[in-house]
Design an enzyme around this catalytic site. Structure first.
Site, short mmCIF file in Angstrom:
data_model
loop_
_atom_site.label_atom_id
_atom_site.label_comp_id
_atom_site.label_asym_id
_atom_site.label_seq_id
_atom_site.Cartn_x
_atom_site.Cartn_y
_atom_site.Cartn_z
N ARG A 112 0.85 -1.19 0.00
CA ARG A 112 0.00 0.00 0.00
C ARG A 112 0.89 1.24 0.00
NH1 ARG A 112 -1.47 2.58 4.51
NH2 ARG A 112 -1.46 0.75 5.87
N HIS A 152 -3.87 4.12 4.72
CA HIS A 152 -4.94 3.13 4.78
C HIS A 152 -6.25 3.76 4.30
CE1 HIS A 152 -7.38 -0.18 6.20
NE2 HIS A 152 -8.12 0.67 6.89
N TYR A 179 3.92 5.22 11.51
CA TYR A 179 4.22 3.83 11.81
C TYR A 179 5.11 3.13 10.78
CZ TYR A 179 0.11 3.23 8.72
OH TYR A 179 -0.77 3.29 7.68
#
Length: 404
Positions: free
Chosen positions: A298, A302, A311
């Site tokens: 990705r 998200h 993160y």
């Protein structure tokens, strides 16, 4: 002492494997690495450098993919990415309530989507905009969902594409049940293959930790349902990496349920197309479920409410940019003499026009009437819902002007 190789791939007859309760530190590390690196068992037909690799097992499933078809796949991915980027921008401008980017996953979605036949059924999560495009869904119909003006804008039976599912993993149970129905209706294993059908269901790596996915695997397995479980392993379940989801590569989980699993390069549109065609054929011929792990990444957040810089490191993102699914097809087409610069310029211009049409539609999208929230929910509207609708419309009529 069993080796790390045996720990990560304990094939039957390969020797004793370590027990889950007593792995060595080396075995644990090897298992974790196998969840985040493609590994030797990654099926790849087109390298990041655009080199076509021969594969005796899957090349027969690409017999019809000539230069024109490959140009079509490239066009599909470019248009889908451009629409995705435009939708992302429109959310930032307040035109959409939220957007779920697919950046980097175009090959997994276009390749698998183009493998489906008209009679097959696809069950998406909420990120499968590319699959929707391949099923003939008007991209504008997707915008209503994220503008919060519609539940979905298409007939699932007509397009073979179920409405988006927000509850993580729930679509796997729905797909297993639908595939069981295909089998009960005699749509599997017929001598005339035209009458055979299959189902495919999409979910992410994070969803594999949900109970609904496990139950969907169980039901599909025990009924030999014609369902392909297509896991887009994009490495991050929102902010949790894959190694916190599974000690083993995800495709190996299929063995515990009694059906085959395979890992494919999710950034390789040819591999995704060929492997999905093979898996769907297995299902249509009555050989039961198949799990595909599309190993991808990705490239964006998200959703537009997420901040991936909190993160994951930028060097990880830069490394995956070198595996871009669109660029490798572009390089291959150019090197093989299958496309000139005029073709690429034409596709880019078409993509810009496509994005402009989406923007114009979204900015001028009318607000639905208030009664729309009550319609298209049940095939037969319950009396209680009818009463709620009338009460709500009566309430709105009581305001100044008496109109809603």
């Amino acid at each position: 002492m069993p080796s790390p190789e045996q720990w990560t791939r304990p094939d039957p007859g390969a020797g004793p494997a370590a027990t889950a309760a007593q792995p060595s530190p080396e075995q644990v590390i090897a298992g974790l690495r196998a969840t985040t690196e493609g590994g030797a068992e990654l099926t790849q037909l087109l390298t990041p450098e655009g080199e076509r690799l021969a594969d005796s097992r899957f090349d027969p499933y690409l017999a019809d993919i000539d230069a024109e078809a490959l140009r079509g796949l490239y066009r599909d991915m470019v248009l889908v990415r451009r629409a995705d980027r435009e939708s992302n921008a429109m959310q930032r401008q307040g035109q959409l309530g939220i957007w779920v980017p697919l950046l980097g996953q175009e090959a997994a979605q276009v390749g698998s989507g183009r493998a489906l036949r008209p009679a097959d059924m696809a069950f998406p999560s909420y990120r499968e905009h590319g699959v929707a495009y391949t099923r003939g869904i008007d991209f504008r119909d997707l915008l209503g969902i994220f503008r919060c003006t519609d539940h979905s804008g298409w007939d699932p039976a007509e397009y073979g594409f179920h409405p988006y599912t927000i509850v993580i993993g729930n679509q796997v149970l729905n797909a297993a049940g639908y595939a069981m129905g295909q089998k009960f209706d005699g749509k599997v294993g017929n001598a005339d293959d035209v009458d055979n059908e299959a189902t495919i269901v999409y979910f992410g790596d994070g969803a594999t930790s949900q109970g609904d996915v496990h139950e969907g695997f169980v039901w599909g397995a025990v009924y030999d349902a014609p369902v392909v479980y297509f896991c887009q392993n994009n490495q991050w379940a929102i902010s949790e990496p894959t190694e916190r989801q599974s000690r083993l590569p995800l495709y190996q989980r299929a063995r515990g349920y009694g059906f085959p699993g395979i890992r494919v390069d999710g950034n390789d549109v040819l591999a995704c197309l060929a492997v999905t065609r093979w898996a769907l054929d297995e299902c249509r011929h009555g050989n039961g479920p198949v799990l595909i792990e599309a190993f991808t990444y990705r490239m964006d957040a998200h959703t537009t409410t997420d901040d991936p810089t909190r993160y994951r490191l930028s060097d990880e993102l830069e490394a995956w940019k070198l595996k871009d699914p669109i660029e490798r097809v572009r390089v291959h087409l150019a090197r093989a003499g299958c496309a000139e610069q005029d073709f690429f310029d034409g596709v880019d211009a078409e993509a810009d026009e496509f994005a402009a049409q989406l923007r114009d539609f979204c900015f001028n999208m009318p607000d639905p009437p208030p009664e729309r929230i009550f319609s298209e929910v049940y095939a037969d509207t319950p009396a209680a819902l009818d009463a709620q609708r009338e009460e709500y419309l009566s309430y709105l009529a009581g305001f100044a002007g008496g109109e809603h």
